[in-house]
Design a protein around this motif. Structure first.
Motif, PDB file in Angstrom:
ATOM      1  N   ILE A 282      -4.812  51.565 -88.070  1.00 17.27           N
ATOM      2  CA  ILE A 282      -5.986  51.829 -87.906  1.00 17.27           C
ATOM      3  C   ILE A 282      -5.685  51.023 -86.352  1.00 17.27           C
ATOM      4  CG2 ILE A 282      -8.433  50.449 -87.814  1.00 17.27           C
ATOM      5  CD1 ILE A 282      -7.417  49.587 -91.024  1.00 17.27           C
TER       6      ILE A 282
ATOM      7  N   GLU B 109       7.896  49.756 -91.740  1.00 20.48           N
ATOM      8  CA  GLU B 109       7.025  50.527 -90.841  1.00 20.48           C
ATOM      9  C   GLU B 109       7.326  51.380 -89.990  1.00 20.48           C
ATOM     10  OE1 GLU B 109       4.801  47.926 -91.163  1.00 20.48           O
ATOM     11  OE2 GLU B 109       4.851  46.445 -90.803  1.00 20.48           O
TER      12      GLU B 109
ATOM     13  N   LYS C  96       7.670  45.383 -94.441  1.00 18.56           N
ATOM     14  CA  LYS C  96       7.614  46.852 -94.635  1.00 18.56           C
ATOM     15  C   LYS C  96       8.023  47.367 -93.262  1.00 18.56           C
ATOM     16  CE  LYS C  96       3.313  48.196 -94.884  1.00 18.56           C
ATOM     17  NZ  LYS C  96       1.456  49.250 -93.622  1.00 18.56           N
TER      18      LYS C  96
ATOM     19  N   TYR D 152       1.219  47.711 -81.937  1.00 16.62           N
ATOM     20  CA  TYR D 152       0.362  48.781 -83.313  1.00 16.62           C
ATOM     21  C   TYR D 152      -0.571  47.297 -83.055  1.00 16.62           C
ATOM     22  CZ  TYR D 152       3.557  47.788 -86.183  1.00 16.62           C
ATOM     23  OH  TYR D 152       4.916  47.355 -86.717  1.00 16.62           O
TER      24      TYR D 152
ATOM     25  N   SER E  51       1.470  36.031 -92.606  1.00 10.59           N
ATOM     26  CA  SER E  51       1.602  35.134 -91.267  1.00 10.59           C
ATOM     27  C   SER E  51       2.180  36.144 -90.509  1.00 10.59           C
ATOM     28  CB  SER E  51       2.224  33.554 -91.537  1.00 10.59           C
ATOM     29  OG  SER E  51       2.753  33.870 -91.313  1.00 10.59           O
TER      30      SER E  51
HETATM   31  N1  SAH Z   1       4.018  39.659 -89.356  1.00  7.30           N
HETATM   32  C1  SAH Z   1       4.406  39.972 -91.345  1.00  7.30           C
HETATM   33  C2  SAH Z   1       3.248  39.927 -91.292  1.00  7.30           C
HETATM   34  C3  SAH Z   1       2.013  40.712 -91.196  1.00  7.30           C
HETATM   35  S1  SAH Z   1       0.879  41.738 -90.819  1.00  7.30           S
HETATM   36  C4  SAH Z   1       5.367  41.163 -90.979  1.00  7.30           C
HETATM   37  O1  SAH Z   1       6.017  41.523 -89.687  1.00  7.30           O
HETATM   38  O2  SAH Z   1       4.999  41.547 -91.577  1.00  7.30           O
HETATM   39  C5  SAH Z   1       1.450  43.285 -92.690  1.00  7.30           C
HETATM   40  C6  SAH Z   1       1.173  44.113 -91.797  1.00  7.30           C
HETATM   41  O3  SAH Z   1       0.352  44.852 -91.143  1.00  7.30           O
HETATM   42  C7  SAH Z   1       2.426  45.201 -91.077  1.00  7.30           C
HETATM   43  O4  SAH Z   1       3.191  44.791 -91.795  1.00  7.30           O
HETATM   44  C8  SAH Z   1       1.384  46.262 -90.888  1.00  7.30           C
HETATM   45  O5  SAH Z   1       1.598  47.116 -91.561  1.00  7.30           O
HETATM   46  C9  SAH Z   1       0.357  46.117 -90.854  1.00  7.30           C
HETATM   47  N2  SAH Z   1      -0.611  46.166 -89.976  1.00  7.30           N
HETATM   48  C10 SAH Z   1      -0.605  45.993 -88.903  1.00  7.30           C
HETATM   49  N3  SAH Z   1      -1.480  46.054 -88.040  1.00  7.30           N
HETATM   50  C11 SAH Z   1      -2.218  47.121 -88.079  1.00  7.30           C
HETATM   51  C12 SAH Z   1      -2.792  48.235 -88.132  1.00  7.30           C
HETATM   52  N4  SAH Z   1      -2.738  48.159 -86.605  1.00  7.30           N
HETATM   53  N5  SAH Z   1      -3.094  48.902 -88.802  1.00  7.30           N
HETATM   54  C13 SAH Z   1      -2.883  49.050 -89.938  1.00  7.30           C
HETATM   55  N6  SAH Z   1      -1.501  48.434 -90.161  1.00  7.30           N
HETATM   56  C14 SAH Z   1      -1.215  47.383 -89.308  1.00  7.30           C
END
Ligand code: SAH
Length: 347
Positions: A230, A160, A158, A67, A106
């Protein structure tokens, strides 16, 4: 089930009750749910909203999350790393704007190794009375320990999706168990932890979301971050529909009922799918907002998803807009670090 009974006379919620609440479709009942969520929030936090200043210091990532726009296979986005000096300058701007939590976020980027992250943490903590949240993905257990000793206070990771099958699909065979072990370890060594999911990921059901909430309860999270999925261009899920605002609000409100005194952010993702996303998040029981202070020219390239709100605007303008949006709702901005009210963060 009787809605009044379930909203007012319960301390602990079963999976079935959570699913029932998430499935509410009558707008009067949904309003009652939001009302109750706000009452619970206000009973713990009053009208105070906590701000966390985010620095997205690198968009390099070795992961393959289906995603996410930062996935390694996305060769289209320009990659960047901020220098240590730029990161520390941004931390100073956040501090000077009265914000007492700095979030270092990051992709999974080992260029920022144990020592470099420790240096950043130590340098920030030596100068400013702030809390530091790390959001660097899954890193080594020894690194988590070193960074705790260097002064980090919180870790945002997260989970997720609490459905192991879906987790392995979204993350190219990676294991949910492993992520949970990381979260448990972080909690055990004294971090305040944040976890959560994305709402509206492909094939996710309401029961899956209930399990996400229950996993947050089991992990005893200090912050629960639930935001909409998203679609992100140049990812396998680019043509999938985005998560829904009302469903996201319902999830946040149920999280408030079930987890009670945790911090809940009204996420930038929610504000990106809805012009009034922050307001709608606060009206469903959120008490935290995380303004993004990543400076230009990097800001526009931290593209975890497409059409992220505010990427072409000045961080200071966004910050002052957020402040007025919060105050317009009758809230005020906390001057404190906004630590977890569950327990002390020390080891
Ligand atoms: N790399 C780190 C933090 C960066 S991403 C990690 O893995 O925790 C931070 C957050 O962005 C993720 O935890 C995810 O829930 C969110 N994220 C990533 N892609 C997304 C998307 N397409 N739509 C909404 N949230 C997204």
């Amino acid at each position: 089930m009787n809605i009044k009974e379930i909203l007012y006379n319960k301390d602990s919620y079963s999976r079935e009750e959570i699913i029932f609440l998430l499935n509410l479709s009558d707008s009067v009942e949904i309003d009652k749910l939001f009302q109750r969520a706000k009452e619970i929030r206000d009973s713990y936090f009053g009208k105070e909203i906590h701000l966390r200043g985010v620095i997205e210091f690198s968009n390099y990532c070795t992961q393959h999350c289906l995603y996410c726009g930062l996935r390694e296979e996305n060769l289209i986005i320009p990659r960047y790393r901020m220098s240590a000096e730029e990161i520390l300058d941004t931390a100073k701007i956040i501090y000077n704007n009265g914000i007492r939590t700095i979030v270092l976020q990051s992709g999974e980027d080992s260029f920022f190794d144990t020592d470099l992250i420790s240096y950043l943490i130590y340098s920030i903590k030596r100068q400013y009375d702030v809390a530091i949240t790390l959001s660097l993905g899954q890193r080594g257990f020894d690194e988590y320990k070193t960074w705790k000793i260097a002064g980090a206070d919180r870790y945002l990771l997260k989970h997720e999706s609490a459905n192991p099958k879906l987790y392995s699909i979204y993350h190219k065979k990676a294991k949910l168990d492993e992520r949970i072990q990381h979260l448990k370890f972080l909690k055990r060594i004294g971090y305040q932890i944040a976890s959560g999911n994305m709402i509206g990921l492909p094939n996710q059901t309401v029961a899956d979301i209930a399990d996400d909430i229950l996993l947050c309860r089991e992990l005893d999270v200090d912050m629960a971050a639930f935001g909409p999925f998203i679609p992100s261009i140049n990812t396998p899920y680019q043509n999938m529909p985005a998560g829904d605002t009302l469903m996201t609000q319902k999830v946040m409100a149920v999280v408030r009922l079930v987890l009670k005194n945790v911090h809940i952010p009204a996420t930038t993702a929610l504000d990106s799918i809805d012009d009034f996303g922050r307001e709608k998040g606060l009206s469903a029981g959120a008490n935290v907002i995380m303004p993004n202070f990543t400076p230009a020219p990097y800001r526009e390239n931290y593209l975890i998803y497409t059409n992220k709100r505010g990427i072409n605007e000045d961080p200071l303008d966004i910050h002052s807009q957020i402040k007025s949006r919060i105050e317009a709702l009758g809230h005020n901005i906390s001057q404190s670090r906004g630590d977890s009210i569950k327990r002390s963060s020390s080891i």
